[in-house]
Design a protein around this motif. Structure first.
Motif, PDB file in Angstrom:
ATOM      1  N   LEU A  39       0.793  -1.222   0.000  1.00 15.57           N
ATOM      2  CA  LEU A  39       0.000   0.000   0.000  1.00 15.57           C
ATOM      3  C   LEU A  39       0.830   1.278   0.000  1.00 15.57           C
ATOM      4  CD1 LEU A  39      -2.866  -1.012   2.471  1.00 15.57           C
ATOM      5  CD2 LEU A  39      -2.829  -1.113  -0.041  1.00 15.57           C
ATOM      6  N   ASP A  40       2.160   1.156   0.147  1.00 10.21           N
ATOM      7  CA  ASP A  40       2.986   2.357   0.050  1.00 10.21           C
ATOM      8  C   ASP A  40       2.910   2.973  -1.341  1.00 10.21           C
ATOM      9  OD1 ASP A  40       4.299   0.056  -0.897  1.00 10.21           O
ATOM     10  OD2 ASP A  40       6.255   1.020  -0.727  1.00 10.21           O
ATOM     11  N   ILE A  63       0.246   3.649  -2.867  1.00  2.00           N
ATOM     12  CA  ILE A  63      -0.835   4.628  -2.826  1.00  2.00           C
ATOM     13  C   ILE A  63      -0.322   5.983  -2.363  1.00  2.00           C
ATOM     14  CG2 ILE A  63      -3.035   5.211  -1.708  1.00  2.00           C
ATOM     15  CD1 ILE A  63      -3.704   2.267  -1.627  1.00  2.00           C
ATOM     16  N   ALA A  64       0.610   5.969  -1.436  1.00  3.00           N
ATOM     17  CA  ALA A  64       1.127   7.224  -0.886  1.00  3.00           C
ATOM     18  C   ALA A  64       1.869   8.051  -1.923  1.00  3.00           C
ATOM     19  CB  ALA A  64       2.049   6.919   0.300  1.00  3.00           C
ATOM     20  N   ARG A  98      -6.979  -1.529   6.397  1.00  9.70           N
ATOM     21  CA  ARG A  98      -5.723  -0.907   5.981  1.00  9.70           C
ATOM     22  C   ARG A  98      -5.875  -0.229   4.612  1.00  9.70           C
ATOM     23  NH1 ARG A  98      -1.912  -6.022   6.187  1.00  9.70           N
ATOM     24  NH2 ARG A  98      -3.889  -6.935   5.473  1.00  9.70           N
ATOM     25  N   THR A 107      -8.070   2.963   5.034  1.00  6.35           N
ATOM     26  CA  THR A 107      -7.289   4.056   5.627  1.00  6.35           C
ATOM     27  C   THR A 107      -6.368   4.687   4.592  1.00  6.35           C
ATOM     28  OG1 THR A 107      -7.364   3.050   7.826  1.00  6.35           O
ATOM     29  CG2 THR A 107      -5.601   4.647   7.409  1.00  6.35           C
ATOM     30  N   ALA A 108      -5.718   3.852   3.786  1.00  5.58           N
ATOM     31  CA  ALA A 108      -4.814   4.371   2.749  1.00  5.58           C
ATOM     32  C   ALA A 108      -5.594   5.186   1.716  1.00  5.58           C
ATOM     33  CB  ALA A 108      -4.078   3.212   2.080  1.00  5.58           C
ATOM     34  N   THR A 114      -6.468   8.595   3.226  1.00 10.80           N
ATOM     35  CA  THR A 114      -5.274   9.445   3.295  1.00 10.80           C
ATOM     36  C   THR A 114      -4.940  10.026   1.929  1.00 10.80           C
ATOM     37  OG1 THR A 114      -4.400   8.135   5.147  1.00 10.80           O
ATOM     38  CG2 THR A 114      -2.837   9.502   3.931  1.00 10.80           C
TER      39      THR A 114
END
Length: 354
Positions: free
Chosen positions: A89-90, A92-93, A112, A115-116, A119
């Motif tokens: 999921l990093d 997505i950041a 999880r 939440t991602a 954000t």
């Protein structure tokens, strides 16, 4: 743009806003995180790679596509195929666009992932979904107060489970500002092409459509469920008449002329055209003429009145009026947004056919 770009059948949509231009996003390659929420629909998961992976700007990739999930590795699917997702999921950041594909997880998506998604939306990423991925966006609260669509079979469930979402069950896709959603299967291709067109213009999107051998323009408001195409006595559709018309967009095409080419009455033409395309012959013609005008504005230095004439609008004022109504931009503004600098040694066309 709010809701579908146009809607031949209820529900009605609000007026379109100006499309986002390439200059409105960060420079460089546009990062897209495709989120796999198990159990995934393998077909939906493949669409972003095919569409965005084919888009190029001056011979270089226009997008970087990363498929991710909460636990990288093999993920469950809705069928018998095995799918391995490489990224966590990093991804997505770091993404400019976050796209959730179809999933059977319509009520219990991994927290999880939710939440991602929240954000990413909070920092301004463009959020989108294909098919039942809309349920995941809704679980994250990202569709509250927005118009959205999903696979028509599940539209009622989405509306019932998430009453704060304005569900448009007939739309192929819905562009409601920061959140975009599509119906199932090939409607996901339409949504991705719409995003390419929004980011980089009609010429790039149409090039991708040609590579993928799909229709370049199917508007968001077009119905998901079409009647069984009505074939003529010889069993043929109106595809030949549509191709004939596409080669003559600069000419004064009429319903009578289209009907004569198809060898049917005007009434039968309207009925069969609606059945095969989900829209009327004249609305289809307008869409194709606008698409040709957009390509000419992007790829040539022709004066606007010449672009209008070659696209069948006759006058620059007519083109301006229709372009404003459809995408909220004048021809001059559209050309400014989507014309890229000419590479050294290259030439910008000023004549010849489109």
């Amino acid at each position: 743009m709010s809701a579908p770009s146009s809607s031949p059948a209820p529900p009605a949509s609000s007026p379109p806003a100006p499309e986002r231009g390439a200059g409105d996003r960060a420079p460089g390659v546009h990062r897209i995180a495709v989120v796999a929420v198990p159990p995934v629909t393998a077909f939906d998961l493949a669409i972003p790679e095919v569409v965005f992976g084919s888009a190029e700007l001056d011979g270089a990739p226009a997008y970087e596509v990363l498929v991710c999930t909460a636990d990288p590795g093999p993920v469950a699917t809705t069928g018998s195929l095995r799918v391995v997702v490489p990224h966590g999921l990093d991804a997505i950041a770091r993404a400019d666009t976050v796209l959730v594909t179809g999933s059977a997880s319509r009520a219990d998506a991994d927290e999880r992932i939710l939440t991602a998604l929240r954000t990413a939306a909070a920092r301004g990423a463009r959020m989108a979904s294909i098919c039942t991925g809309a349920f995941v966006l809704a679980q994250a609260g990202l569709l509250d107060g927005h118009s959205a669509t999903t696979y028509w079979v599940q539209a009622g469930a989405l509306e019932h489970r998430f009453p704060r979402v304005r569900v448009l069950p007939q739309a192929l896709f819905v562009d409601d500002g920061p959140v975009l959603t599509s119906a199932g299967l090939t409607a996901g291709i339409d949504l991705c092409l719409h995003m390419v067109r929004t980011d980089h213009g009609a010429a790039v999107a149409n090039a991708v459509a040609r590579l993928a051998a799909v229709s370049a323009v199917r508007e968001g408001g077009q119905g998901q469920v079409l009647p069984t195409p009505v074939a003529g006595p010889d069993g043929n559709s109106l595809a030949a008449t549509r191709s004939w018309a596409l080669a003559r967009l600069a000419e004064p095409l009429t319903l009578a002329g289209l009907a004569a080419h198809a060898g049917v009455s005007v009434r039968t033409l309207n009925r069969r055209f609606q059945a095969e395309t989900g829209t009327s012959p004249l609305h289809w013609l307008l869409t194709q003429r606008l698409e040709q005008a957009r390509e000419l504005l992007e790829s040539t230095a022709l004066p606007v009145d010449h672009v209008a004439a070659r696209s069948g609008f006759v006058t620059a004022d007519s083109l301006r009026r229709h372009l404003l109504r459809r995408i909220g931009m004048t021809p001059r503004a559209y050309r400014t947004h989507f014309t890229r600098p000419v590479r050294p040694g290259a030439t910008l066309a000023t004549g010849g056919g489109p």
